[in-house]
Structures are given as C-alpha cells and as structure tokens.
Scaffold this motif. Sequence first.
Motif, PDB file in Angstrom:
ATOM      1  N   PRO A   1       0.782  -1.245   0.000  1.00 21.02           N
ATOM      2  CA  PRO A   1       0.000   0.000   0.000  1.00 21.02           C
ATOM      3  C   PRO A   1       0.812   1.292   0.000  1.00 21.02           C
ATOM      4  O   PRO A   1       0.434   2.236  -0.727  1.00 21.02           O
ATOM      5  CB  PRO A   1      -0.857  -0.138   1.273  1.00 21.02           C
ATOM      6  CG  PRO A   1      -1.058  -1.613   1.402  1.00 21.02           C
ATOM      7  CD  PRO A   1       0.254  -2.206   1.002  1.00 21.02           C
ATOM      8  N   PRO A   2       1.913   1.422   0.757  1.00 17.87           N
ATOM      9  CA  PRO A   2       2.683   2.668   0.679  1.00 17.87           C
ATOM     10  C   PRO A   2       3.225   2.929  -0.729  1.00 17.87           C
ATOM     11  O   PRO A   2       3.268   4.084  -1.173  1.00 17.87           O
ATOM     12  CB  PRO A   2       3.831   2.449   1.675  1.00 17.87           C
ATOM     13  CG  PRO A   2       3.319   1.440   2.634  1.00 17.87           C
ATOM     14  CD  PRO A   2       2.450   0.532   1.817  1.00 17.87           C
ATOM     15  N   LEU A   3       3.606   1.882  -1.431  1.00 19.95           N
ATOM     16  CA  LEU A   3       4.099   2.037  -2.791  1.00 19.95           C
ATOM     17  C   LEU A   3       2.974   2.463  -3.741  1.00 19.95           C
ATOM     18  O   LEU A   3       3.173   3.285  -4.640  1.00 19.95           O
ATOM     19  CB  LEU A   3       4.710   0.717  -3.279  1.00 19.95           C
ATOM     20  CG  LEU A   3       6.000   0.267  -2.573  1.00 19.95           C
ATOM     21  CD1 LEU A   3       6.312  -1.180  -2.904  1.00 19.95           C
ATOM     22  CD2 LEU A   3       7.176   1.157  -2.956  1.00 19.95           C
ATOM     23  N   GLU A   4       1.797   1.900  -3.516  1.00 25.17           N
ATOM     24  CA  GLU A   4       0.644   2.268  -4.333  1.00 25.17           C
ATOM     25  C   GLU A   4       0.211   3.715  -4.082  1.00 25.17           C
ATOM     26  O   GLU A   4      -0.260   4.407  -4.985  1.00 25.17           O
ATOM     27  CB  GLU A   4      -0.524   1.330  -4.037  1.00 25.17           C
ATOM     28  CG  GLU A   4      -0.429  -0.007  -4.737  1.00 25.17           C
ATOM     29  CD  GLU A   4      -0.601   0.126  -6.245  1.00 25.17           C
ATOM     30  OE1 GLU A   4      -1.753   0.203  -6.715  1.00 25.17           O
ATOM     31  OE2 GLU A   4       0.426   0.184  -6.958  1.00 25.17           O
ATOM     32  N   ALA A   5       0.399   4.159  -2.833  1.00 26.04           N
ATOM     33  CA  ALA A   5      -0.043   5.512  -2.461  1.00 26.04           C
ATOM     34  C   ALA A   5       0.901   6.591  -2.967  1.00 26.04           C
ATOM     35  O   ALA A   5       0.513   7.758  -3.069  1.00 26.04           O
ATOM     36  CB  ALA A   5      -0.173   5.612  -0.941  1.00 26.04           C
ATOM     37  N   ASN A   6       2.149   6.221  -3.287  1.00 25.74           N
ATOM     38  CA  ASN A   6       3.141   7.220  -3.702  1.00 25.74           C
ATOM     39  C   ASN A   6       3.955   6.648  -4.856  1.00 25.74           C
ATOM     40  O   ASN A   6       4.824   5.800  -4.663  1.00 25.74           O
ATOM     41  CB  ASN A   6       4.055   7.579  -2.528  1.00 25.74           C
ATOM     42  CG  ASN A   6       4.989   8.740  -2.844  1.00 25.74           C
ATOM     43  OD1 ASN A   6       5.329   8.971  -4.000  1.00 25.74           O
ATOM     44  ND2 ASN A   6       5.409   9.463  -1.815  1.00 25.74           N
ATOM     45  N   SER A   7       3.696   7.137  -6.049  1.00 22.95           N
ATOM     46  CA  SER A   7       4.339   6.582  -7.255  1.00 22.95           C
ATOM     47  C   SER A   7       5.816   6.919  -7.343  1.00 22.95           C
ATOM     48  O   SER A   7       6.517   6.415  -8.227  1.00 22.95           O
ATOM     49  CB  SER A   7       3.626   7.094  -8.509  1.00 22.95           C
ATOM     50  OG  SER A   7       3.714   8.508  -8.581  1.00 22.95           O
TER      51      SER A   7
END
Length: 330
Positions: A111-117
Amino acid sequence: MSLHQEYQQPLVSVIIPTYNRPEYLKQAIASAIKQTYQNIEIIISDNCSLENPQELVESFGDSRIRFWRHQQNVGMLANQLHGFKMARGKYVASLHDDDIWNEDFLAKLVPPLEANSDLIIAFCDQYIIDANGIINDVGTEENTRGYKRDKLAEGIHQPFYKIGLIDKSIPTAASCVIRNNFVNWDSLPSEVGGMWDLYLAYLCCISGHGAYYYPERLTRYRAHEQTDTMLSGSRDVQAKLRKAKSEMFCYQVFMEDAHLQEFRVYFQQKWLDANTTFGIGLLRSEQIAAARPYFWKTLKKQKFNVRTLAAFGLSFTPRFLANKLMRISK
C-alpha cells in the motif's frame, strides 16, 4: 477478500531462488501462498539442486506458482537474477528459500508504494530464527539495533543513501518490496556476487526515488549452519574470499559514484578493509605471493593500519609460525 478485490490489487512477483534445501523451501513457499495479499505470482528458480524440487513445488497445487530448473549450476547470483527477470509483476519481492514471511508482509508493504508513485522500495524489520524456526530474541534485538532500524522513523526517506549504504538498514534480500520497472536487472554486474543485495540497495538509492520504512517485524531471517557466515574450515576461508572480493568491487563503484561523494571516505575505508580481508584469506590458503599486493595496496593509502601491517608481516613469517599465529587470531 472477493475475487474482484483480489484482482484490483497490482500483481506482485515473489521470487524464491533455491538450492538443496527442500524442507526449508517448503516452508518458504507456504509463507508466500498464505499471504493475505493474494494477487501474486510465485517464481521458484532452482539452481540444479541434487534433488529436483519440482514434485515438492507441484504438491502445493497452486496455479500462481511458476517453476524453473536450471540444467546446471549457474551460481547464486545468476539464479537470483533469473527469477527477477522472469517477473511480470508491478512489484517484486525476494524470499530466500530458507526464510519465512508473516502472512501480512505484502499487505503492509504494497500500500505505501501504491499511495506514492515516487517510491521505489518499501521495507520492514525482521526476526532472526534458528535452523528449527525458533525466534532468537537476543539475535533479533541485536539485528534491529545493528542495522539502526530501532532509530529509523516510520515513513518516507528521500534521499536514503545513508540508511541504504552506510547503516545498511534495508534488508533487500528478504524483507522488502521493490517497484519492478524502476530497476534494470541487467545492471547488476556479476562481480557483485553475494553482495548483490547491497548493490541492489545502491541502485535503488541512486534512482532518485524514495524508500518507505514500516517499523514492524514482518519476516523471519534464518541464521543456520548452511549460511556463509556459519561455515568453518576451508569452506569458511573460501566464503570470506568471495565476500571480500565482492566488497572490493562494490565499494570501488560506490567510491567513484558522483552521487555518493559525501561518503567517499567511508567507502574507501570499507574498500581498504576488504583488500586486507582478501589478503588474509589468501594467506590462509597458502597463496603468500598473491596476498602481498592486497596488503601493499592498503598500506599505500593507510601506512599505519595495524591489522594490515600485522598481516603483511605474517606473509614474511615462516609458515609453521604464521599458521599458528593466524589460528590464535581467529
């Protein structure tokens, strides 16, 4: 989780390189299959194990598993990279065949990776377990403190040169998720050898993208007699030679990289230490003449390096006495 929700998730490629560890491999695969984050492919790359693990792999009956077996031993790094190059996922995560993930490992790091490209990597802390899978509480605490994850703030770090390459806080081999299209897997040269995880951290650091730290122990790293650090005798010497040679290559690259000039003195010291370690390994292998240039290379940069001076002196000491002294110094 419904089927619709599952495939709304981006695909994650789980890479499991394996060699001659069927019992541990079984546990590693099980921990990947049990992930609460379900949209994954599991790539198992076998480095021509003596016992073909294909039957074990197929016993799971999971269509998400992709199995590859090399027809000859291609070496640890090539086997690892083969798995990465097979990956079709938006994200990749390496799981060594003797390590284990908690069921929520991917659910908490994707999720952190999905939230910040702009993030290239998300990582967590880890437990240390023994050969039987029992958590080593003391070893776990020492590992967390040793890599300074106890002082590391949760969230985004950008840039992250220091935590990636000085503190070595990012366990890229088994406790992180990486954005696949940000890494050129052909850019890991063969010379990095067993230090491929540090070099991968380097590639992530110099990418210009950020890292995310999740301060929870979501993986279990197994320390046991089959690891290089637990070997003994001549195998121990050869393992140390391989490691020192890989370190010399990596730290030479880091020293020369314009992104990292504020840390050049540190990398030079690590490079010098690796030269000395390599020379000592050659001494213990009775390759006296081959060892001396490595000591001399170090002494030209650091004339009063006590460890190197002592090793250089031993190279001129009669062998029976030198061998005795080196046994005492172990």
